[in-house]
Design a protein around this motif. Sequence first.
Motif, PDB file in Angstrom:
ATOM      1  N   GLY A   2       0.812  -1.207   0.000  1.00 13.11           N
ATOM      2  CA  GLY A   2       0.000   0.000   0.000  1.00 13.11           C
ATOM      3  C   GLY A   2       0.844   1.255   0.000  1.00 13.11           C
ATOM      4  O   GLY A   2       2.067   1.222   0.211  1.00 13.11           O
ATOM      5  N   ASN A   3       0.183   2.383  -0.266  1.00 13.03           N
ATOM      6  CA  ASN A   3       0.877   3.672  -0.281  1.00 13.03           C
ATOM      7  C   ASN A   3       1.541   3.975   1.050  1.00 13.03           C
ATOM      8  O   ASN A   3       2.635   4.521   1.095  1.00 13.03           O
ATOM      9  CB  ASN A   3      -0.094   4.797  -0.648  1.00 13.03           C
ATOM     10  CG  ASN A   3      -0.435   4.795  -2.114  1.00 13.03           C
ATOM     11  OD1 ASN A   3       0.305   4.252  -2.928  1.00 13.03           O
ATOM     12  ND2 ASN A   3      -1.564   5.398  -2.463  1.00 13.03           N
ATOM     13  N   SER A   4       0.876   3.618   2.139  1.00 19.42           N
ATOM     14  CA  SER A   4       1.427   3.882   3.461  1.00 19.42           C
ATOM     15  C   SER A   4       2.723   3.114   3.678  1.00 19.42           C
ATOM     16  O   SER A   4       3.714   3.665   4.148  1.00 19.42           O
ATOM     17  CB  SER A   4       0.403   3.515   4.534  1.00 19.42           C
ATOM     18  OG  SER A   4       0.940   3.740   5.810  1.00 19.42           O
ATOM     19  N   ALA A   5       2.724   1.841   3.322  1.00 19.63           N
ATOM     20  CA  ALA A   5       3.923   1.010   3.480  1.00 19.63           C
ATOM     21  C   ALA A   5       5.052   1.525   2.591  1.00 19.63           C
ATOM     22  O   ALA A   5       6.209   1.539   3.000  1.00 19.63           O
ATOM     23  CB  ALA A   5       3.600  -0.441   3.162  1.00 19.63           C
ATOM     24  N   ARG A   6       4.715   1.929   1.357  1.00 25.62           N
ATOM     25  CA  ARG A   6       5.747   2.483   0.463  1.00 25.62           C
ATOM     26  C   ARG A   6       6.309   3.779   1.021  1.00 25.62           C
ATOM     27  O   ARG A   6       7.498   4.049   0.907  1.00 25.62           O
ATOM     28  CB  ARG A   6       5.169   2.706  -0.939  1.00 25.62           C
ATOM     29  CG  ARG A   6       5.088   1.442  -1.767  1.00 25.62           C
ATOM     30  CD  ARG A   6       4.839   1.767  -3.229  1.00 25.62           C
ATOM     31  NE  ARG A   6       3.556   2.383  -3.449  1.00 25.62           N
ATOM     32  CZ  ARG A   6       2.456   1.743  -3.837  1.00 25.62           C
ATOM     33  NH1 ARG A   6       2.509   0.455  -4.083  1.00 25.62           N
ATOM     34  NH2 ARG A   6       1.323   2.381  -3.998  1.00 25.62           N
ATOM     35  N   GLY A   7       5.448   4.585   1.640  1.00 22.16           N
ATOM     36  CA  GLY A   7       5.912   5.831   2.246  1.00 22.16           C
ATOM     37  C   GLY A   7       6.876   5.579   3.382  1.00 22.16           C
ATOM     38  O   GLY A   7       7.914   6.234   3.495  1.00 22.16           O
ATOM     39  N   VAL A   8       6.555   4.603   4.237  1.00 29.12           N
ATOM     40  CA  VAL A   8       7.437   4.253   5.349  1.00 29.12           C
ATOM     41  C   VAL A   8       8.748   3.694   4.812  1.00 29.12           C
ATOM     42  O   VAL A   8       9.831   4.035   5.301  1.00 29.12           O
ATOM     43  CB  VAL A   8       6.758   3.253   6.316  1.00 29.12           C
ATOM     44  CG1 VAL A   8       7.745   2.711   7.339  1.00 29.12           C
ATOM     45  CG2 VAL A   8       5.570   3.910   7.005  1.00 29.12           C
ATOM     46  N   GLU A   9       8.656   2.858   3.795  1.00 29.56           N
ATOM     47  CA  GLU A   9       9.861   2.277   3.198  1.00 29.56           C
ATOM     48  C   GLU A   9      10.773   3.370   2.624  1.00 29.56           C
ATOM     49  O   GLU A   9      11.981   3.360   2.852  1.00 29.56           O
ATOM     50  CB  GLU A   9       9.465   1.293   2.089  1.00 29.56           C
ATOM     51  CG  GLU A   9      10.636   0.571   1.471  1.00 29.56           C
ATOM     52  CD  GLU A   9      10.182  -0.400   0.396  1.00 29.56           C
ATOM     53  OE1 GLU A   9      10.679  -0.288  -0.740  1.00 29.56           O
ATOM     54  OE2 GLU A   9       9.338  -1.262   0.714  1.00 29.56           O
ATOM     55  N   ALA A  10      10.193   4.320   1.930  1.00 30.48           N
ATOM     56  CA  ALA A  10      10.991   5.429   1.374  1.00 30.48           C
ATOM     57  C   ALA A  10      11.570   6.281   2.493  1.00 30.48           C
ATOM     58  O   ALA A  10      12.731   6.717   2.426  1.00 30.48           O
ATOM     59  CB  ALA A  10      10.127   6.287   0.449  1.00 30.48           C
ATOM     60  N   TRP A  11      10.788   6.505   3.524  1.00 32.50           N
ATOM     61  CA  TRP A  11      11.245   7.305   4.660  1.00 32.50           C
ATOM     62  C   TRP A  11      12.445   6.633   5.331  1.00 32.50           C
ATOM     63  O   TRP A  11      13.437   7.271   5.637  1.00 32.50           O
ATOM     64  CB  TRP A  11      10.089   7.489   5.644  1.00 32.50           C
ATOM     65  CG  TRP A  11      10.311   8.483   6.739  1.00 32.50           C
ATOM     66  CD1 TRP A  11      10.955   9.681   6.654  1.00 32.50           C
ATOM     67  CD2 TRP A  11       9.874   8.374   8.093  1.00 32.50           C
ATOM     68  NE1 TRP A  11      10.932  10.335   7.876  1.00 32.50           N
ATOM     69  CE2 TRP A  11      10.271   9.542   8.771  1.00 32.50           C
ATOM     70  CE3 TRP A  11       9.161   7.407   8.785  1.00 32.50           C
ATOM     71  CZ2 TRP A  11      10.002   9.774  10.114  1.00 32.50           C
ATOM     72  CZ3 TRP A  11       8.880   7.641  10.126  1.00 32.50           C
ATOM     73  CH2 TRP A  11       9.297   8.807  10.775  1.00 32.50           C
ATOM     74  N   THR A  12      12.341   5.320   5.562  1.00 29.10           N
ATOM     75  CA  THR A  12      13.438   4.610   6.221  1.00 29.10           C
ATOM     76  C   THR A  12      14.666   4.516   5.318  1.00 29.10           C
ATOM     77  O   THR A  12      15.790   4.513   5.806  1.00 29.10           O
ATOM     78  CB  THR A  12      13.014   3.198   6.684  1.00 29.10           C
ATOM     79  OG1 THR A  12      12.550   2.456   5.562  1.00 29.10           O
ATOM     80  CG2 THR A  12      11.941   3.275   7.744  1.00 29.10           C
ATOM     81  N   GLU A  13      14.449   4.455   4.017  1.00 28.68           N
ATOM     82  CA  GLU A  13      15.564   4.369   3.078  1.00 28.68           C
ATOM     83  C   GLU A  13      16.344   5.682   2.990  1.00 28.68           C
ATOM     84  O   GLU A  13      17.563   5.677   2.837  1.00 28.68           O
ATOM     85  CB  GLU A  13      15.035   3.987   1.693  1.00 28.68           C
ATOM     86  CG  GLU A  13      16.118   3.802   0.655  1.00 28.68           C
ATOM     87  CD  GLU A  13      15.550   3.405  -0.695  1.00 28.68           C
ATOM     88  OE1 GLU A  13      16.129   3.821  -1.709  1.00 28.68           O
ATOM     89  OE2 GLU A  13      14.528   2.695  -0.729  1.00 28.68           O
ATOM     90  N   HIS A  14      15.647   6.805   3.101  1.00 32.91           N
ATOM     91  CA  HIS A  14      16.271   8.107   2.862  1.00 32.91           C
ATOM     92  C   HIS A  14      16.508   8.927   4.131  1.00 32.91           C
ATOM     93  O   HIS A  14      16.991  10.054   4.048  1.00 32.91           O
ATOM     94  CB  HIS A  14      15.422   8.921   1.881  1.00 32.91           C
ATOM     95  CG  HIS A  14      15.320   8.285   0.536  1.00 32.91           C
ATOM     96  ND1 HIS A  14      16.373   8.213  -0.337  1.00 32.91           N
ATOM     97  CD2 HIS A  14      14.282   7.650  -0.073  1.00 32.91           C
ATOM     98  CE1 HIS A  14      16.009   7.580  -1.438  1.00 32.91           C
ATOM     99  NE2 HIS A  14      14.733   7.227  -1.296  1.00 32.91           N
ATOM    100  N   THR A  15      16.152   8.393   5.298  1.00 34.48           N
ATOM    101  CA  THR A  15      16.280   9.142   6.545  1.00 34.48           C
ATOM    102  C   THR A  15      16.934   8.254   7.594  1.00 34.48           C
ATOM    103  O   THR A  15      16.584   7.075   7.709  1.00 34.48           O
ATOM    104  CB  THR A  15      14.886   9.578   7.048  1.00 34.48           C
ATOM    105  OG1 THR A  15      14.178  10.200   5.987  1.00 34.48           O
ATOM    106  CG2 THR A  15      15.000  10.559   8.192  1.00 34.48           C
ATOM    107  N   THR A  16      17.848   8.814   8.349  1.00 35.98           N
ATOM    108  CA  THR A  16      18.490   8.027   9.400  1.00 35.98           C
ATOM    109  C   THR A  16      17.494   7.734  10.518  1.00 35.98           C
ATOM    110  O   THR A  16      16.510   8.452  10.701  1.00 35.98           O
ATOM    111  CB  THR A  16      19.696   8.773  10.007  1.00 35.98           C
ATOM    112  OG1 THR A  16      19.228   9.929  10.708  1.00 35.98           O
ATOM    113  CG2 THR A  16      20.706   9.163   8.942  1.00 35.98           C
ATOM    114  N   ALA A  17      17.795   6.698  11.276  1.00 38.47           N
ATOM    115  CA  ALA A  17      16.943   6.344  12.416  1.00 38.47           C
ATOM    116  C   ALA A  17      16.889   7.506  13.408  1.00 38.47           C
ATOM    117  O   ALA A  17      15.823   7.826  13.943  1.00 38.47           O
ATOM    118  CB  ALA A  17      17.469   5.082  13.094  1.00 38.47           C
ATOM    119  N   PHE A  18      18.025   8.150  13.645  1.00 38.30           N
ATOM    120  CA  PHE A  18      18.062   9.290  14.562  1.00 38.30           C
ATOM    121  C   PHE A  18      17.119  10.394  14.089  1.00 38.30           C
ATOM    122  O   PHE A  18      16.346  10.931  14.879  1.00 38.30           O
ATOM    123  CB  PHE A  18      19.494   9.833  14.673  1.00 38.30           C
ATOM    124  CG  PHE A  18      19.623  11.007  15.597  1.00 38.30           C
ATOM    125  CD1 PHE A  18      19.717  10.822  16.969  1.00 38.30           C
ATOM    126  CD2 PHE A  18      19.641  12.299  15.106  1.00 38.30           C
ATOM    127  CE1 PHE A  18      19.826  11.905  17.835  1.00 38.30           C
ATOM    128  CE2 PHE A  18      19.753  13.390  15.953  1.00 38.30           C
ATOM    129  CZ  PHE A  18      19.846  13.196  17.325  1.00 38.30           C
TER     130      PHE A  18
END
Length: 174
Positions: A2-18
């Motif tokens: 879903g769009n939500s899961a893709r958004g989270v995936e992109a967020w985690t890919e392009h943003t550090t955990a911190f």
Amino acid sequence: MGNSARGVEAWTEHTTAFDRVRSIVEALDQPRPAQYISDAAAVSETTAHNHLTRLAEMNVIRTVAGEDATRYAPDPLYARFRTLRGLIEDHNHEELLELKADLQQQIENTKQQHGVDSPTELREQATQTDTAAETMDCIEAASDWELTRYHLSIVDDAIDNYTEYAAIDGRTPA
């Protein structure tokens, strides 16, 4: 996916955990435990706890003792200074004065529209409305008024101390 899961995936890919933990905790409207923040930031609870400890040590966030666990919330003083710095970076003295006038006008418009002198009076007015829409209008207007008043206090601080703050930033005062 879903769009939500893709958004989270992109967020985690392009943003550090911190950065994810920091963005979640800075957006909170009430103190939350590390588990809540870890879920929202898509990190393990241990990772969230480590980053939250670091952010608290940096005075970016504050800790609040909870019944079951330590809770974390944005530090209002840090948020105020960050907003103040942004105002000084983005506006010269004249622009700050114009912003002040705009904020004052918003408050004056609300006072005139609702015939009250404070957000408290506006909330009291909400207790005597006839419809849900009128009640919500009063509540939202009171909240907006308080937020505008808060922003006005920061703008006043920027105006009152512009020369000093601009010098700290290496800017030539306007």
